[in-house]
Motif scaffolding. Structure first.
Motif, short mmCIF file in Angstrom:
data_model
loop_
_atom_site.label_atom_id
_atom_site.label_comp_id
_atom_site.label_asym_id
_atom_site.label_seq_id
_atom_site.Cartn_x
_atom_site.Cartn_y
_atom_site.Cartn_z
N THR A 67 0.85 -1.19 0.00
CA THR A 67 0.00 0.00 0.00
C THR A 67 0.88 1.24 0.00
O THR A 67 1.83 1.33 0.77
N VAL A 69 0.47 5.49 0.22
CA VAL A 69 -0.42 6.62 0.46
C VAL A 69 0.42 7.88 0.62
O VAL A 69 1.62 7.82 0.92
N THR A 72 -2.08 15.17 1.20
CA THR A 72 -2.68 15.89 0.08
C THR A 72 -1.86 17.12 -0.34
O THR A 72 -2.26 17.82 -1.27
N PHE A 89 -2.33 5.69 -6.05
CA PHE A 89 -2.22 5.70 -4.58
C PHE A 89 -3.24 6.70 -4.04
O PHE A 89 -3.65 7.63 -4.73
N ASP A 90 -3.63 6.50 -2.81
CA ASP A 90 -4.60 7.38 -2.16
C ASP A 90 -3.90 8.55 -1.49
O ASP A 90 -2.76 8.42 -1.01
N ARG A 91 -4.59 9.69 -1.47
CA ARG A 91 -4.11 10.88 -0.75
C ARG A 91 -5.02 11.11 0.45
O ARG A 91 -6.24 11.02 0.34
N HIS A 92 -4.43 11.44 1.59
CA HIS A 92 -5.20 11.61 2.82
C HIS A 92 -4.88 12.96 3.48
O HIS A 92 -3.74 13.23 3.85
#
Length: 200
Positions: A67, A69, A72, A89-92
């Protein structure tokens, strides 16, 4: 299910906290408190200094992780892209840096951004100077939430790599330690450095 299989199924992957690459900003200036406030606001919007090459070891590591991440902020997103290429990939928002409002010192006092950053963090940490932004207690609570999120990602046994920020990564590390994780490897807090945590 045998005891051995149960133990394997409960084994967490590692959590690797990585600081972003060098931002596209010059620190070869001296600033007043008000000027540093504007400098930091601009810094929060900037991406990476062009022409950087991430460390090969880190790039290979990201290629093998389960994973990926990022925060932002653009500098974190561009760092993750430099390491992962076309990989999604996710941005948090939860992973952004803690604020750095400078203390209200006289306007004639001109200091480098590095010194202002130290003073701002000191005032924020010890004297709760926040100027209406996130307080220390709120940032620590956010770090606890981020640590819980990352542990969830690692619960399946795959390594999690986080592209975020120097001080907030430090806070996440403190939260992970409170939850029984140990620092297994550290390159400090310089740009592109990583700190690997494993379940204790």
């Amino acid at each position: 299910m045998t005891t051995e299989i149960k133990a394997m199924s409960l084994k967490h992957g590692a959590i690797v906290l990585v600081r972003h690459g060098e931002p596209n900003v010059s620190r070869k200036v001296t600033l007043s408190a008000a000027e540093y406030r504007a400098f930091w606001a601009n810094y929060e919007l900037l991406g990476l200094l062009p022409g950087q090459t991430p460390p090969r070891q880190l790039k290979d590591f990201v290629a093998r992780c389960g994973t990926l991440v990022s925060s932002t902020r653009l500098r974190a997103i561009e760092s993750a892209q430099a390491l992962a290429g076309e990989r999604a990939f996710d941005r948090h928002e939860m992973l952004i840096e803690a604020p750095l409002p400078p203390p209200r010192l006289p306007a004639w006092l001109k200091l480098s951004p590095r010194i202002w950053g130290f003073l701002a963090r000191f005032w924020w940490w010890f004297f709760n100077h926040h100027e209406g932004q996130e307080r220390r207690s709120e940032a620590e609570a956010r770090a606890d939430q981020a640590a819980a999120m990352l542990i969830g990602f690692a619960a399946g046994g795959e390594t999690v790599v986080v592209l975020a920020h120097g001080f907030f990564n430090h806070l996440i590390g403190r939260s992970l330690k409170k939850l029984g994780w140990r620092l297994a490897e550290s390159e400090g807090y310089k740009y592109w450095s990583m700190r690997r945590f494993e379940r204790g």
